[in-house]
Scaffold this active site. Structure first.
Site, PDB file in Angstrom:
ATOM      1  N   ASN A 164       0.842  -1.199   0.000  1.00  0.00           N
ATOM      2  CA  ASN A 164       0.000   0.000   0.000  1.00  0.00           C
ATOM      3  C   ASN A 164       0.876   1.246   0.000  1.00  0.00           C
ATOM      4  OD1 ASN A 164      -0.468   1.911   2.529  1.00  0.00           O
ATOM      5  ND2 ASN A 164       0.208  -0.087   3.309  1.00  0.00           N
ATOM      6  N   SER A 229       5.884   4.780   8.619  1.00  0.00           N
ATOM      7  CA  SER A 229       5.185   4.527   7.357  1.00  0.00           C
ATOM      8  C   SER A 229       6.076   4.974   6.209  1.00  0.00           C
ATOM      9  CB  SER A 229       3.861   5.295   7.302  1.00  0.00           C
ATOM     10  OG  SER A 229       2.933   4.673   8.138  1.00  0.00           O
ATOM     11  N   ASN A 231       5.291   5.908   3.239  1.00  0.00           N
ATOM     12  CA  ASN A 231       4.641   6.658   2.163  1.00  0.00           C
ATOM     13  C   ASN A 231       4.536   8.158   2.393  1.00  0.00           C
ATOM     14  OD1 ASN A 231       4.118   4.175   0.751  1.00  0.00           O
ATOM     15  ND2 ASN A 231       2.554   3.776   2.305  1.00  0.00           N
ATOM     16  N   THR A 232       5.179   8.651   3.451  1.00  0.00           N
ATOM     17  CA  THR A 232       5.243  10.100   3.678  1.00  0.00           C
ATOM     18  C   THR A 232       6.715  10.510   3.628  1.00  0.00           C
ATOM     19  OG1 THR A 232       3.236  10.123   5.011  1.00  0.00           O
ATOM     20  CG2 THR A 232       4.766  11.944   5.365  1.00  0.00           C
ATOM     21  N   LYS A 267       5.961   3.329  17.026  1.00  0.00           N
ATOM     22  CA  LYS A 267       5.862   2.270  16.007  1.00  0.00           C
ATOM     23  C   LYS A 267       7.047   2.371  15.061  1.00  0.00           C
ATOM     24  CE  LYS A 267       2.716   0.069  12.757  1.00  0.00           C
ATOM     25  NZ  LYS A 267       1.341  -0.058  12.297  1.00  0.00           N
ATOM     26  N   ASN A 298       5.936  -1.809  11.301  1.00  0.00           N
ATOM     27  CA  ASN A 298       5.189  -1.271  10.169  1.00  0.00           C
ATOM     28  C   ASN A 298       5.513  -2.113   8.921  1.00  0.00           C
ATOM     29  OD1 ASN A 298       3.679   0.596   8.559  1.00  0.00           O
ATOM     30  ND2 ASN A 298       4.132   2.143  10.117  1.00  0.00           N
TER      31      ASN A 298
HETATM   32  C1  LIG Z   1      -3.603  -0.994   3.525  1.00  0.00           C
HETATM   33  C2  LIG Z   1      -2.754  -0.729   4.730  1.00  0.00           C
HETATM   34  C3  LIG Z   1      -2.753   0.527   5.323  1.00  0.00           C
HETATM   35  C4  LIG Z   1      -1.976   0.776   6.449  1.00  0.00           C
HETATM   36  N1  LIG Z   1      -2.004   2.010   7.033  1.00  0.00           N
HETATM   37  C5  LIG Z   1      -1.285   2.229   8.162  1.00  0.00           C
HETATM   38  C6  LIG Z   1      -1.348   3.472   8.837  1.00  0.00           C
HETATM   39  O1  LIG Z   1      -2.075   4.383   8.446  1.00  0.00           O
HETATM   40  N2  LIG Z   1      -0.583   3.645   9.946  1.00  0.00           N
HETATM   41  C7  LIG Z   1       0.236   2.651  10.445  1.00  0.00           C
HETATM   42  O2  LIG Z   1       0.895   2.855  11.469  1.00  0.00           O
HETATM   43  N3  LIG Z   1       0.280   1.456   9.839  1.00  0.00           N
HETATM   44  C8  LIG Z   1      -0.443   1.222   8.726  1.00  0.00           C
HETATM   45  N4  LIG Z   1      -0.390   0.005   8.110  1.00  0.00           N
HETATM   46  C9  LIG Z   1       0.534  -1.031   8.649  1.00  0.00           C
HETATM   47  C10 LIG Z   1      -0.178  -2.000   9.600  1.00  0.00           C
HETATM   48  O3  LIG Z   1      -0.664  -1.350  10.727  1.00  0.00           O
HETATM   49  C11 LIG Z   1       0.783  -3.133  10.021  1.00  0.00           C
HETATM   50  O4  LIG Z   1       1.816  -2.566  10.764  1.00  0.00           O
HETATM   51  C12 LIG Z   1       1.366  -3.889   8.843  1.00  0.00           C
HETATM   52  O5  LIG Z   1       0.414  -4.038   7.831  1.00  0.00           O
HETATM   53  C13 LIG Z   1       1.863  -5.280   9.246  1.00  0.00           C
HETATM   54  O6  LIG Z   1       0.810  -6.095   9.685  1.00  0.00           O
HETATM   55  P1  LIG Z   1       0.076  -7.192   8.753  1.00  0.00           P
HETATM   56  O7  LIG Z   1       1.144  -7.966   8.073  1.00  0.00           O
HETATM   57  O8  LIG Z   1      -0.770  -7.988   9.691  1.00  0.00           O
HETATM   58  O9  LIG Z   1      -0.740  -6.424   7.786  1.00  0.00           O
HETATM   59  C14 LIG Z   1      -1.171  -0.268   6.980  1.00  0.00           C
HETATM   60  C15 LIG Z   1      -1.186  -1.528   6.399  1.00  0.00           C
HETATM   61  C16 LIG Z   1      -1.962  -1.775   5.285  1.00  0.00           C
HETATM   62  C17 LIG Z   1      -1.976  -3.160   4.688  1.00  0.00           C
END
Ligand SMILES: Cc1cc2nc3c(=O)[nH]c(=O)nc-3n(C[C@H](O)[C@H](O)[C@H](O)COP(=O)(O)O)c2cc1C
Length: 421
Positions: A164, A229, A231-232, A267, A298
């Protein structure tokens, strides 16, 4: 004789025209009824499996269907609406083994929703119905912002991953607080976290995070400073020692000056170098910049060589199965570097109770999920809880807290035994 059906002329024996046509009619009627019964049966079966939260039905049929019918962002939106309007019945099961207490707060269970799913805090109540012990809203930015251009979410189906690059699309602090306040009837022991981001155009990151502390400090059970993150632009640079120290010192002092007792968590990314991890461990335990916990991790900007999906080269953060090992390693490293004194929430590629258990043994006190919901649907929460309890029992643990960091106790024991011999 010749019988006439539309433009088609069919030769039929003399006796058959009058006797066979009603028979065809009857057969057609019967087939139609049978078809309707079968369709009705399949519909009833699907509805039953849907509301019952049948994991196999979600794994093998429903989520595949959703992926065929909807693009990833629309499917995400549909998931949020499913929770917002509380379409699914409350499926929460209480397990005494999973009740947890960290940073002075009691959690009804140790499986939470990771940030990024309910970015604007629209669906908190319904998400607790899915069985979560805690829900993390956000990332929220001070002012509303649209995020990156679409498409910005991609499934890597064969790899069970997601890339993403949403870029912090957020309704902003005020709207999110309104949403959550409207929906504030939390279940007993259900905890709410707020994950803070910074606006893309803001050149004072610390000010953005401090505004978040002031805005959500009273409502939140914990607040997350998200500097990981991908993406910023420039965000992850805040993880470097000097920047992190300055940022956390400001954030913690604002919290304390406002008399807020809300726990602050950091985080971090899974892509940190050894020295970065050491620096972070030092800063987060120092007076003035001490945090109450870590969320690890993350998404990753790396692309493991094992990826096979065609979307693997999309820009953004990779989550899901391909992230699992990397995030567990980061948990393990940070647990060792902090001597197990800083509570860790483990997240990354958890698709089963066994995956959750792996994170706990590496040093996580609680876990979160996101990508596995995309592939296994809402029933995955209860599936993970049930399987995790089973894992604990098999290893003779009565409670999840007994297993936290057990890998390291084992390691220490083994090296002691080797020394003795
Ligand atoms: C579509 C998407 C959007 C996400 N947006 C954020 C976000 O806004 N802030 C954040 O701290 N992590 C964000 N994450 C990261 C998740 O919180 C998590 O740390 C990461 O996806 C790993 O967990 P998973 O493998 O269970 O998805 C996002 C993940 C996905 C898939």
């Amino acid at each position: 004789m010749l019988d006439h059906i539309g433009d088609i002329h069919i030769a039929l024996p003399n006796h058959s025209a009058k006797t066979l046509m009603p028979a065809f009619d009857m057969a057609a009627q019967k087939l139609k009824s049978l078809g309707l019964i079968a369709l009705g049966g399949a519909g009833a079966f699907s509805a039953f499996s849907f509301f019952k939260g049948d994991q196999r039905f979600f794994d093998e049929y429903l989520m595949r269907g959703v992926h065929l019918a909807l693009n990833p962002e629309n499917a995400h939106r549909a998931g949020v609406l499913l929770a917002k309007y509380r379409v699914l019945p409350n499926r929460n099961t209480e397990y005494s083994e999973l009740k947890t207490e960290i940073f002075g707060k009691k959690f009804r269970n140790c499986v939470g929703l990771a940030a990024g799913f309910d970015k604007d805090g629209e669906a908190v109540q319904g998400l607790f119905d899915w069985g979560f012990g805690f829900v993390e809203v956000g990332s929220v930015t001070p002012e509303s912002q649209p995020g990156n251009d679409k498409p910005r979410v991609f499934r890597l189906r064969g790899d069970q991953g997601i890339i993403n690059r949403y870029g912090f699309n957020s309704d902003g602090h005020d709207a999110v607080l309104d949403n959550v306040t409207r929906d504030m009837n939390l279940p007993a022991g259900g905890r709410l976290g707020f994950n803070l981001g910074k606006n893309k155009t803001s050149d004072d990151a610390a000010a953005d995070y401090c505004r978040g502390i002031a805005k959500f400090g009273k409502k939140a059970d914990y607040i997350v400073i998200n500097i990981s993150s991908p993406n910023t632009p420039g965000l992850r640079a805040l993880q470097s020692k000097r920047e992190l120290e300055q940022l956390l010192t400001k954030v913690i002092s604002v919290r304390d000056e406002l008399g807020l007792r809300v726990p602050v968590l950091l985080k971090i990314a899974p892509d940190l170098l050894e020295q970065d991890k050491k620096d972070i461990a030092e800063v987060i335990q120092s007076r003035g910049s001490r945090v109450d916990g870590l969320i690890i991790s993350n998404t990753t900007v790396s692309r493991p060589a094992t990826l096979t999906s065609e979307n693997k080269s999309e820009t953004g953060g990779l989550s899901g199965r391909p992230l699992r090992g990397l995030s567990t390693l980061a948990i393990s490293d940070m647990y060792i570097l902090t001597g197990g004194r800083v509570p860790i929430i483990g997240v990354g590629g958890i698709f089963s109770g066994e995956d959750a258990y792996e994170k706990i043994k590496a040093g996580a006190s609680m876990v979160q999920i996101y990508s596995s919901i995309v592939y296994r649907g809402p029933p995955i929460v209860e599936t993970i809880k049930k399987e995790l309890v089973q894992c604990l029992k098999e290893d003779g643990y009565n409670h999840v807290s007994d297993a936290v960091g057990s890998d390291h106790r084992m390691d220490a024991l083994v090296s002691k035994l080797i020394q003795i011999r």
